[in-house]
Design a protein around this motif. Structure first.
Motif, PDB file in Angstrom:
ATOM      1  N   PRO A 151       0.834  -1.213   0.000  1.00 42.63           N
ATOM      2  CA  PRO A 151       0.000   0.000   0.000  1.00 42.63           C
ATOM      3  C   PRO A 151       0.868   1.262   0.000  1.00 42.63           C
ATOM      4  O   PRO A 151       1.783   1.382   0.820  1.00 42.63           O
ATOM      5  CB  PRO A 151      -0.793  -0.117   1.310  1.00 42.63           C
ATOM      6  N   LEU A 152       0.575   2.178  -0.941  1.00 48.04           N
ATOM      7  CA  LEU A 152       1.425   3.364  -1.090  1.00 48.04           C
ATOM      8  C   LEU A 152       1.127   4.408  -0.011  1.00 48.04           C
ATOM      9  O   LEU A 152       1.876   5.365   0.155  1.00 48.04           O
ATOM     10  CB  LEU A 152       1.222   3.984  -2.478  1.00 48.04           C
ATOM     11  N   ASP A 153       0.019   4.211   0.737  1.00 41.76           N
ATOM     12  CA  ASP A 153      -0.305   5.197   1.783  1.00 41.76           C
ATOM     13  C   ASP A 153       0.252   4.805   3.156  1.00 41.76           C
ATOM     14  O   ASP A 153      -0.050   5.442   4.152  1.00 41.76           O
ATOM     15  CB  ASP A 153      -1.815   5.425   1.849  1.00 41.76           C
ATOM     16  N   ASN A 154       1.072   3.769   3.202  1.00 39.81           N
ATOM     17  CA  ASN A 154       1.711   3.374   4.456  1.00 39.81           C
ATOM     18  C   ASN A 154       2.698   4.471   4.888  1.00 39.81           C
ATOM     19  O   ASN A 154       3.662   4.753   4.175  1.00 39.81           O
ATOM     20  CB  ASN A 154       2.435   2.021   4.225  1.00 39.81           C
ATOM     21  N   ALA A 155       2.445   5.068   6.058  1.00 39.99           N
ATOM     22  CA  ALA A 155       3.244   6.237   6.470  1.00 39.99           C
ATOM     23  C   ALA A 155       4.708   5.882   6.718  1.00 39.99           C
ATOM     24  O   ALA A 155       5.577   6.750   6.688  1.00 39.99           O
ATOM     25  CB  ALA A 155       2.632   6.854   7.723  1.00 39.99           C
ATOM     26  N   ALA A 156       4.987   4.610   6.988  1.00 43.49           N
ATOM     27  CA  ALA A 156       6.380   4.211   7.251  1.00 43.49           C
ATOM     28  C   ALA A 156       7.189   4.012   5.965  1.00 43.49           C
ATOM     29  O   ALA A 156       8.415   3.921   6.004  1.00 43.49           O
ATOM     30  CB  ALA A 156       6.401   2.918   8.074  1.00 43.49           C
ATOM     31  N   ILE A 197       5.142   7.549 -13.442  1.00 44.43           N
ATOM     32  CA  ILE A 197       4.286   8.723 -13.167  1.00 44.43           C
ATOM     33  C   ILE A 197       3.182   8.336 -12.171  1.00 44.43           C
ATOM     34  O   ILE A 197       2.868   9.097 -11.255  1.00 44.43           O
ATOM     35  CB  ILE A 197       3.643   9.255 -14.489  1.00 44.43           C
ATOM     36  N   PHE A 198       2.636   7.125 -12.324  1.00 45.94           N
ATOM     37  CA  PHE A 198       1.606   6.670 -11.372  1.00 45.94           C
ATOM     38  C   PHE A 198       2.156   6.708  -9.946  1.00 45.94           C
ATOM     39  O   PHE A 198       1.505   7.186  -9.013  1.00 45.94           O
ATOM     40  CB  PHE A 198       1.142   5.244 -11.731  1.00 45.94           C
ATOM     41  N   LEU A 199       3.391   6.201  -9.772  1.00 44.03           N
ATOM     42  CA  LEU A 199       3.993   6.205  -8.430  1.00 44.03           C
ATOM     43  C   LEU A 199       4.180   7.643  -7.939  1.00 44.03           C
ATOM     44  O   LEU A 199       3.880   7.966  -6.793  1.00 44.03           O
ATOM     45  CB  LEU A 199       5.333   5.469  -8.444  1.00 44.03           C
ATOM     46  N   LEU A 200       4.673   8.512  -8.826  1.00 43.06           N
ATOM     47  CA  LEU A 200       4.900   9.913  -8.428  1.00 43.06           C
ATOM     48  C   LEU A 200       3.596  10.575  -7.979  1.00 43.06           C
ATOM     49  O   LEU A 200       3.587  11.379  -7.053  1.00 43.06           O
ATOM     50  CB  LEU A 200       5.503  10.704  -9.603  1.00 43.06           C
ATOM     51  N   GLU A 201       2.497  10.198  -8.645  1.00 45.64           N
ATOM     52  CA  GLU A 201       1.221  10.864  -8.350  1.00 45.64           C
ATOM     53  C   GLU A 201       0.475  10.233  -7.186  1.00 45.64           C
ATOM     54  O   GLU A 201      -0.396  10.859  -6.593  1.00 45.64           O
ATOM     55  CB  GLU A 201       0.338  10.869  -9.613  1.00 45.64           C
ATOM     56  N   GLY A 227       5.784   9.780  -0.491  1.00 40.26           N
ATOM     57  CA  GLY A 227       7.228   9.779  -0.229  1.00 40.26           C
ATOM     58  C   GLY A 227       8.002  10.082  -1.504  1.00 40.26           C
ATOM     59  O   GLY A 227       7.430  10.552  -2.493  1.00 40.26           O
ATOM     60  N   LEU A 228       9.302   9.790  -1.477  1.00 41.68           N
ATOM     61  CA  LEU A 228      10.130  10.111  -2.640  1.00 41.68           C
ATOM     62  C   LEU A 228      10.225   8.940  -3.605  1.00 41.68           C
ATOM     63  O   LEU A 228      10.382   7.792  -3.179  1.00 41.68           O
ATOM     64  CB  LEU A 228      11.554  10.483  -2.198  1.00 41.68           C
ATOM     65  N   TYR A 258       6.937  17.392 -10.254  1.00 41.10           N
ATOM     66  CA  TYR A 258       6.813  16.495  -9.098  1.00 41.10           C
ATOM     67  C   TYR A 258       7.860  16.825  -8.032  1.00 41.10           C
ATOM     68  O   TYR A 258       9.047  16.581  -8.229  1.00 41.10           O
ATOM     69  CB  TYR A 258       6.958  15.039  -9.544  1.00 41.10           C
ATOM     70  N   SER A 259       7.389  17.313  -6.888  1.00 35.36           N
ATOM     71  CA  SER A 259       8.340  17.698  -5.830  1.00 35.36           C
ATOM     72  C   SER A 259       8.887  16.469  -5.105  1.00 35.36           C
ATOM     73  O   SER A 259       9.834  16.569  -4.333  1.00 35.36           O
ATOM     74  CB  SER A 259       7.663  18.642  -4.839  1.00 35.36           C
ATOM     75  N   ASN A 260       8.276  15.299  -5.344  1.00 32.14           N
ATOM     76  CA  ASN A 260       8.761  14.069  -4.695  1.00 32.14           C
ATOM     77  C   ASN A 260       9.658  13.234  -5.615  1.00 32.14           C
ATOM     78  O   ASN A 260       9.938  12.078  -5.328  1.00 32.14           O
ATOM     79  CB  ASN A 260       7.587  13.215  -4.186  1.00 32.14           C
ATOM     80  N   LEU A 261      10.092  13.846  -6.717  1.00 34.35           N
ATOM     81  CA  LEU A 261      10.945  13.115  -7.670  1.00 34.35           C
ATOM     82  C   LEU A 261      12.424  13.383  -7.391  1.00 34.35           C
ATOM     83  O   LEU A 261      12.835  14.525  -7.184  1.00 34.35           O
ATOM     84  CB  LEU A 261      10.602  13.570  -9.101  1.00 34.35           C
ATOM     85  N   VAL A 262      13.206  12.304  -7.384  1.00 38.61           N
ATOM     86  CA  VAL A 262      14.668  12.409  -7.276  1.00 38.61           C
ATOM     87  C   VAL A 262      15.240  11.623  -8.458  1.00 38.61           C
ATOM     88  O   VAL A 262      14.813  10.501  -8.723  1.00 38.61           O
ATOM     89  CB  VAL A 262      15.173  11.775  -5.956  1.00 38.61           C
ATOM     90  N   VAL A 263      16.177  12.221  -9.186  1.00 38.26           N
ATOM     91  CA  VAL A 263      16.788  11.534 -10.333  1.00 38.26           C
ATOM     92  C   VAL A 263      18.279  11.369 -10.079  1.00 38.26           C
ATOM     93  O   VAL A 263      18.960  12.331  -9.717  1.00 38.26           O
ATOM     94  CB  VAL A 263      16.566  12.339 -11.644  1.00 38.26           C
TER      95      VAL A 263
END
Ligand SMILES: Cc1ncc(COP(=O)(O)O)c(C=O)c1O
Length: 332
Positions: free
Chosen positions: A120-125, A148-152, A156-157, A180-185
């Protein structure tokens, strides 16, 4: 946390006499500490990559950025990251070193991201997701729309490791940084630039994320000669481009030659500077190539890579040597 403030942080610029950093005053090319923020290299890079200096971190290989991202954003024994299986081994090693749990998500049958299989992507940990594209050791790009789905959908990052991006036509995710402010490349000088021995990696992200990495890094993490030689390479982009062109041509030729061998089962398509090749008995072929002085990587114990070798594209001569050695093995 207060960052370490070095002499070169407190005074930047030209002066006649430097008596602030306890350096040796006598002539030596390396008697002075390097620029802690590598501004000359970043300015040149920013021109080439189109990413602002404030959104660029440089490290001792991109491995440094991988470690710092986990250290900065994960609480040991509490938080976790997601990595795919198979992928580059350092994400799991850095998670282990930092006492951070990792969930492995198997890639699908096309070696692509299997979004359904993610926790689950909403897991805060859950703090970081590492996506390697083109992926090591499979050589393919991950679908852009799945990243993009993950970014949206993940707060988290999402770290997109583009170590092999120069060997593909596909555009870099740096073009999505503004969205996307949560994107790191992550990118590196170790592959296309031919500077693996220098140790220089790039990390592009929002200025806030970059400020955190700069705060926790060792003060002088990139030495003077690395900065100077990287600048030289950046002045000579044409050389890198011509190497890349040659490597891509050789990759296609090697792929054809390997496909024609009777011991080859599959040569997977590659957008990187290596080929993943399924053969009859990978450990035995690995050993027999080694006896002839040719070293490839046996990946047969890696998930989805059963009986596979990972072969880095060499010079035309090296590729011919490899194919001839394999031909002899096929005949026996
Ligand atoms: C996917 C990937 N990321 C990062 C790295 C490491 O890069 P660097 O040499 O910049 O630490 C590698 C090296 O093989 C790699 O395959």
């Amino acid at each position: 946390m207060k960052a370490y403030s070095s002499a070169r942080d407190e005074f930047q610029g030209e002066a006649e006499i430097f008596m602030d950093a306890n350096e040796n005053p006598y002539p030596s090319p390396y008697n002075r500490y390097p620029d802690p923020l590598q501004l000359k290299v970043k300015e040149k890079l920013s021109f080439i990559k189109g990413v602002d200096v404030s959104q660029t971190f440089l490290g001792n290989g991109s491995d440094e950025a991988i470690d710092l991202l986990i250290r900065a954003f994960c609480e040991p024994h509490e938080d976790s990251i997601v990595i795919t299986d198979p992928t580059y081994g350092m994400y799991a090693v850095c998670a282990n070193v930092n006492a951070v749990d990792f969930n492995t998500v198997a890639l699908d049958e096309n070696f692509d991201l299997d979004i359904e299989a993610f926790p689950p992507l909403d897991n805060a940990a859950l703090k970081l997701i590492f996506v390697c594209s083109p992926n090591n050791p499979t050589g393919n790009l991950m679908s852009r729309d799945r990243i993009i789905f993950l970014l949206e959908n993940f707060k988290g990052l999402v770290v997109v490791d583009e170590a092999y991006i120069d060997f593909t036509e596909s555009k870099s995710f740096t073009t999505e940084l503004a969205r996307y402010s949560n994107l790191v490349v992550l990118q590196t000088f170790s592959k296309a630039w031919g500077l693996a021995g220098l140790r220089l990696g790039m990390c592009f992200a929002s200025r806030e994320i970059i400020a955190i990495l700069n705060k926790i890094k060792y003060p002088y993490n990139v030495n003077i000669s690395t900065q100077e030689l990287a600048l030289e390479a950046l002045e000579n982009v044409e050389k890198t481009k011509s190497w890349v062109q040659e490597i891509i041509l050789e990759r296609e030729r090697l792929s054809k030659d390997l496909s024609a061998l009777s011991l080859t089962q599959i040569v997977y398509p590659s957008e990187a500077n290596f080929l993943l090749v399924k053969v009859e008995d990978a450990p035995s072929i690995y050993r027999r190539l080694m006896e002839q002085g040719i070293i490839v990587r046996d990946r047969s114990n890696v998930k989805l890579c059963n009986s596979c070798l990972r072969i880095t594209v060499g010079t035309p001569h090296e590729n011919d040597r490899l194919v001839n050695a394999l031909k002899k093995l096929s005949i026996r």
